[in-house]
Enzyme design. Structure first.
Site, PDB file in Angstrom:
ATOM      1  N   CYS A  58       0.837  -1.207   0.000  1.00  0.00           N
ATOM      2  CA  CYS A  58       0.000   0.000   0.000  1.00  0.00           C
ATOM      3  C   CYS A  58       0.873   1.258   0.000  1.00  0.00           C
ATOM      4  O   CYS A  58       1.727   1.430   0.866  1.00  0.00           O
ATOM      5  CB  CYS A  58      -0.906  -0.036   1.230  1.00  0.00           C
ATOM      6  N   CYS A  82       0.540   3.258   3.262  1.00  0.00           N
ATOM      7  CA  CYS A  82       1.274   2.631   4.370  1.00  0.00           C
ATOM      8  C   CYS A  82       2.772   2.937   4.235  1.00  0.00           C
ATOM      9  O   CYS A  82       3.450   3.163   5.241  1.00  0.00           O
ATOM     10  CB  CYS A  82       1.037   1.123   4.410  1.00  0.00           C
ATOM     11  N   GLY A  94     -14.600   6.038  -7.366  1.00  0.00           N
ATOM     12  CA  GLY A  94     -13.437   6.798  -7.825  1.00  0.00           C
ATOM     13  C   GLY A  94     -12.195   6.614  -6.979  1.00  0.00           C
ATOM     14  O   GLY A  94     -11.224   7.348  -7.130  1.00  0.00           O
ATOM     15  N   HIS A 128      -6.443   2.832   0.734  1.00  0.00           N
ATOM     16  CA  HIS A 128      -6.135   3.101   2.148  1.00  0.00           C
ATOM     17  C   HIS A 128      -6.959   4.347   2.443  1.00  0.00           C
ATOM     18  O   HIS A 128      -6.752   5.392   1.796  1.00  0.00           O
ATOM     19  CB  HIS A 128      -4.623   3.343   2.321  1.00  0.00           C
ATOM     20  N   HIS A 152      -8.732   7.635   2.938  1.00  0.00           N
ATOM     21  CA  HIS A 152      -8.204   9.003   2.972  1.00  0.00           C
ATOM     22  C   HIS A 152      -9.307   9.984   2.669  1.00  0.00           C
ATOM     23  O   HIS A 152     -10.212   9.701   1.889  1.00  0.00           O
ATOM     24  CB  HIS A 152      -7.046   9.178   1.978  1.00  0.00           C
ATOM     25  N   HIS A 181      -9.871  13.711   1.155  1.00  0.00           N
ATOM     26  CA  HIS A 181      -9.287  14.847   0.444  1.00  0.00           C
ATOM     27  C   HIS A 181      -9.812  16.134   1.063  1.00  0.00           C
ATOM     28  O   HIS A 181     -11.016  16.252   1.328  1.00  0.00           O
ATOM     29  CB  HIS A 181      -9.739  14.852  -1.027  1.00  0.00           C
TER      30      HIS A 181
HETATM   31  P1  5GP Z   1      -8.371   8.566  -4.684  1.00  0.00           P
HETATM   32  O1  5GP Z   1      -8.706   8.610  -6.142  1.00  0.00           O
HETATM   33  O2  5GP Z   1      -7.965   7.183  -4.231  1.00  0.00           O
HETATM   34  O3  5GP Z   1      -9.431   9.181  -3.812  1.00  0.00           O
HETATM   35  O4  5GP Z   1      -7.150   9.550  -4.507  1.00  0.00           O
HETATM   36  C1  5GP Z   1      -5.840   9.156  -4.331  1.00  0.00           C
HETATM   37  C2  5GP Z   1      -5.032  10.419  -4.336  1.00  0.00           C
HETATM   38  O5  5GP Z   1      -3.724  10.103  -3.900  1.00  0.00           O
HETATM   39  C3  5GP Z   1      -4.898  11.082  -5.700  1.00  0.00           C
HETATM   40  O6  5GP Z   1      -5.410  12.409  -5.649  1.00  0.00           O
HETATM   41  C4  5GP Z   1      -3.392  11.047  -5.985  1.00  0.00           C
HETATM   42  O7  5GP Z   1      -2.926  12.228  -6.608  1.00  0.00           O
HETATM   43  C5  5GP Z   1      -2.799  10.879  -4.605  1.00  0.00           C
HETATM   44  N1  5GP Z   1      -1.556  10.118  -4.593  1.00  0.00           N
HETATM   45  C6  5GP Z   1      -1.313   8.921  -5.213  1.00  0.00           C
HETATM   46  N2  5GP Z   1      -0.067   8.504  -4.969  1.00  0.00           N
HETATM   47  C7  5GP Z   1       0.504   9.458  -4.178  1.00  0.00           C
HETATM   48  C8  5GP Z   1       1.801   9.582  -3.595  1.00  0.00           C
HETATM   49  O8  5GP Z   1       2.692   8.742  -3.750  1.00  0.00           O
HETATM   50  N3  5GP Z   1       2.018  10.691  -2.841  1.00  0.00           N
HETATM   51  C9  5GP Z   1       1.066  11.652  -2.643  1.00  0.00           C
HETATM   52  N4  5GP Z   1       1.390  12.716  -1.889  1.00  0.00           N
HETATM   53  N5  5GP Z   1      -0.171  11.559  -3.177  1.00  0.00           N
HETATM   54  C10 5GP Z   1      -0.440  10.476  -3.937  1.00  0.00           C
HETATM   55 ZN    ZN Z   2      -2.299   1.256   3.732  1.00  0.00          ZN
END
Ligand code: 5GP
Ligand code: ZN
Length: 119
Positions: free
Chosen positions: A7, A10, A99, A104, A106, A108
């Site tokens: 992950c 993680c 989306g 993991h 999170h 935004h």
């Molecule tokens: P999701 O689409 O899962 O809600 O959003 C994942 C978010 O994680 C995306 O906005 C992407 O830009 C961000 N993200 C993915 N990999 C990394 C990373 O290695 N570092 C950081 N800081 N953000 C990441």
């Molecule tokens: Zn994780």
């Protein structure tokens, strides 16, 4: 739901992948999104590997409350404009259909002067 070696988040928690940290305590980490779509765009995550909101259990109630309480504090510290003209947006994509790309949990936090990029 201990750390998942595959992950990305993680690995960020473990310091194996660098991140621009906004906040850290023993349970939570906040860091800037690598591809921001707004002038302020960071993520708040539990250090615990919970894949998504779909796996939330009663023992996570306090942790999720803590994330929600932290969001406005950090949002305004990071440059979101004052309420009510300013403010911020919270987004918690859940599952591929929702989306979610990183599995993991999170949240935004996005804000700052518009226009924003399309997410
Ligand atoms: P999701 O689409 O899962 O809600 O959003 C994942 C978010 O994680 C995306 O906005 C992407 O830009 C961000 N993200 C993915 N990999 C990394 C990373 O290695 N570092 C950081 N800081 N953000 C990441
Ligand atoms: Zn994780």
């Amino acid at each position: 739901m201990s750390a998942d070696p595959n992950c990305i988040f993680c690995k960020i928690v473990a310091g194996q992948i660098p991140s621009k940290k906004v906040f850290e305590d023993e349970e939570l980490l906040a860091f800037h999104d690598i591809h921001p779509i707004a002038p302020v765009h960071f993520l708040i995550i539990p250090k615990l590997h919970i894949p998504s909101m779909a796996q939330l259990a009663p023992e996570h109630e306090r942790l999720m409350g803590k994330i929600m309480m932290l969001a406005p504090k950090l949002a305004f510290e990071q440059g979101c404009l004052p309420y009510p003209e300013g403010g911020f947006r919270l987004l918690c994509n859940t599952g591929t259909g929702g989306g979610q790309e990183v599995h993991h949990l999170h949240v935004h936090v996005m804000g700052g002067p518009r226009p924003w990029k399309r997410g």
